[in-house]
Design a protein around this motif. Structure first.
Motif, mmCIF file in Angstrom:
data_model
loop_
_atom_site.group_PDB
_atom_site.id
_atom_site.type_symbol
_atom_site.label_atom_id
_atom_site.label_comp_id
_atom_site.label_asym_id
_atom_site.label_seq_id
_atom_site.Cartn_x
_atom_site.Cartn_y
_atom_site.Cartn_z
ATOM 1 N N ASP A 72 51.871 36.020 32.945
ATOM 2 C CA ASP A 72 52.044 35.611 34.337
ATOM 3 C C ASP A 72 52.003 34.088 34.447
ATOM 4 N N TYR A 98 52.511 32.312 36.934
ATOM 5 C CA TYR A 98 51.938 31.848 38.195
ATOM 6 C C TYR A 98 50.471 31.448 38.032
ATOM 7 N N THR A 99 49.888 31.818 36.914
ATOM 8 C CA THR A 99 48.514 31.401 36.630
ATOM 9 C C THR A 99 48.409 29.882 36.552
ATOM 10 N N TYR A 104 43.587 34.767 40.209
ATOM 11 C CA TYR A 104 44.167 34.878 38.868
ATOM 12 C C TYR A 104 43.105 35.188 37.818
ATOM 13 N N ARG A 105 41.884 34.751 38.058
ATOM 14 C CA ARG A 105 40.805 35.078 37.119
ATOM 15 C C ARG A 105 40.565 36.591 37.092
ATOM 16 N N LYS A 114 42.808 38.800 37.521
ATOM 17 C CA LYS A 114 43.961 39.468 36.907
ATOM 18 C C LYS A 114 44.012 39.306 35.400
ATOM 19 N N GLN A 156 46.087 41.741 32.550
ATOM 20 C CA GLN A 156 47.248 41.126 31.910
ATOM 21 C C GLN A 156 47.119 41.141 30.384
#
Length: 253
Positions: A47, A49-50, A107-108, A110, A114
């Motif tokens: 990802d 977007y992270t 994001y952490r 996710k 992932q």
């Protein structure tokens, strides 16, 4: 008394501007560190977007150089317009850093899903050559994090590379550096790293996101103090005739 209060606020404001310049360098460094580290682990976390929080951190760091310059000039020149501009820009940067904190936490959360989704695929793509990107990524992670396999070294038995090589051994990146003449053979499991890489990759990526979150929180609190001092100087200047007279006298002098 009011004049002393203004002088104290101005002194703090000038000091904070110096801190902003230092903070700008630190923020750019943290952002660059996230980019470099992500490049090492990007095969395990797809990802992109992270990287948004890291991009914002670098942009904020660049802005802080400008903000520090505006703040110093406005404070030294006693400019109401400059101080007002300084306070507004700080408010915008403060809001931006709050967004960084929120995105960092999102994001952490996710990271684990992932990595769990990607790591098996990366190990299956391993072919043992240095020219192959997944192979380089796995060897790098195993050496850096002192791990072997997904959950442990036995996971290599299920990979295409292991089954095709038929050597009953794992990559040399699984070997502990203290062991001499390690060949990666599963007949000597004591020579290999015992811990799997999945949990350690997740831990590393979460640590990186926490660096971003804590950096944003720390510098947003400093910016709050900067906004407060700028507002104090502006309010005292507009309500204290003696201070206004002093500024006018100094300007003519």
């Amino acid at each position: 008394m009011g004049q002393c209060g203004i002088t104290s606020s101005k002194t703090v404001l000038v000091f904070l501007n110096l801190i902003f310049w230092a903070a700008a360098g630190i923020l750019c460094y943290i952002g660059a560190y996230v980019f470099i580290t992500y490049d090492d682990y990007d095969h395990f976390f797809e990802d992109v977007y992270t990287l948004i929080p890291a991009v914002i951190i670098i942009v904020v760091g660049t802005l802080l150089f400008v903000i520090g310059l505006i703040g110093c000039c406005a404070t030294i020149r006693e400019s109401s317009c400059g101080l007002a501009t300084f306070a507004v820009i700080l408010l915008l940067v403060f809001v931006t850093e709050c967004v960084v904190v929120v995105l960092g936490y999102i994001y952490r959360a996710k990271v684990e899903d992932q990595v769990n989704h990607s790591i098996q695929k990366v190990y299956n793509e391993y072919n043992g050559t240095n020219t192959d990107a997944p192979s380089r990524a796995i060897d790098y992670v195993q050496r850096q994090l002192h791990c072997c396999g997904i959950h442990n070294y036995s996971d290599w038995r299920n990979t295409t590379w292991f089954q095709q090589s038929k050597a009953n051994s794992v990559p040399l990146s699984c070997c502990q550096p203290s062991i001499t003449n390690c060949t990666g053979t599963l007949a000597r499991p004591g020579d290999l790293y015992q811990e799997g890489c999945e949990a350690l990759v997740v831990k590393k990526l979460k640590e990186i996101m926490m660096y971003v979150i804590w950096t944003a929180l720390m510098f947003s609190s400093i910016q709050m103090l900067g906004m407060l001092c700028a507002c104090v100087v502006l309010c005292r200047r507009s309500h204290d005739p003696a201070y206004e007279l002093l500024v006018t006298t100094n300007s003519y002098a």
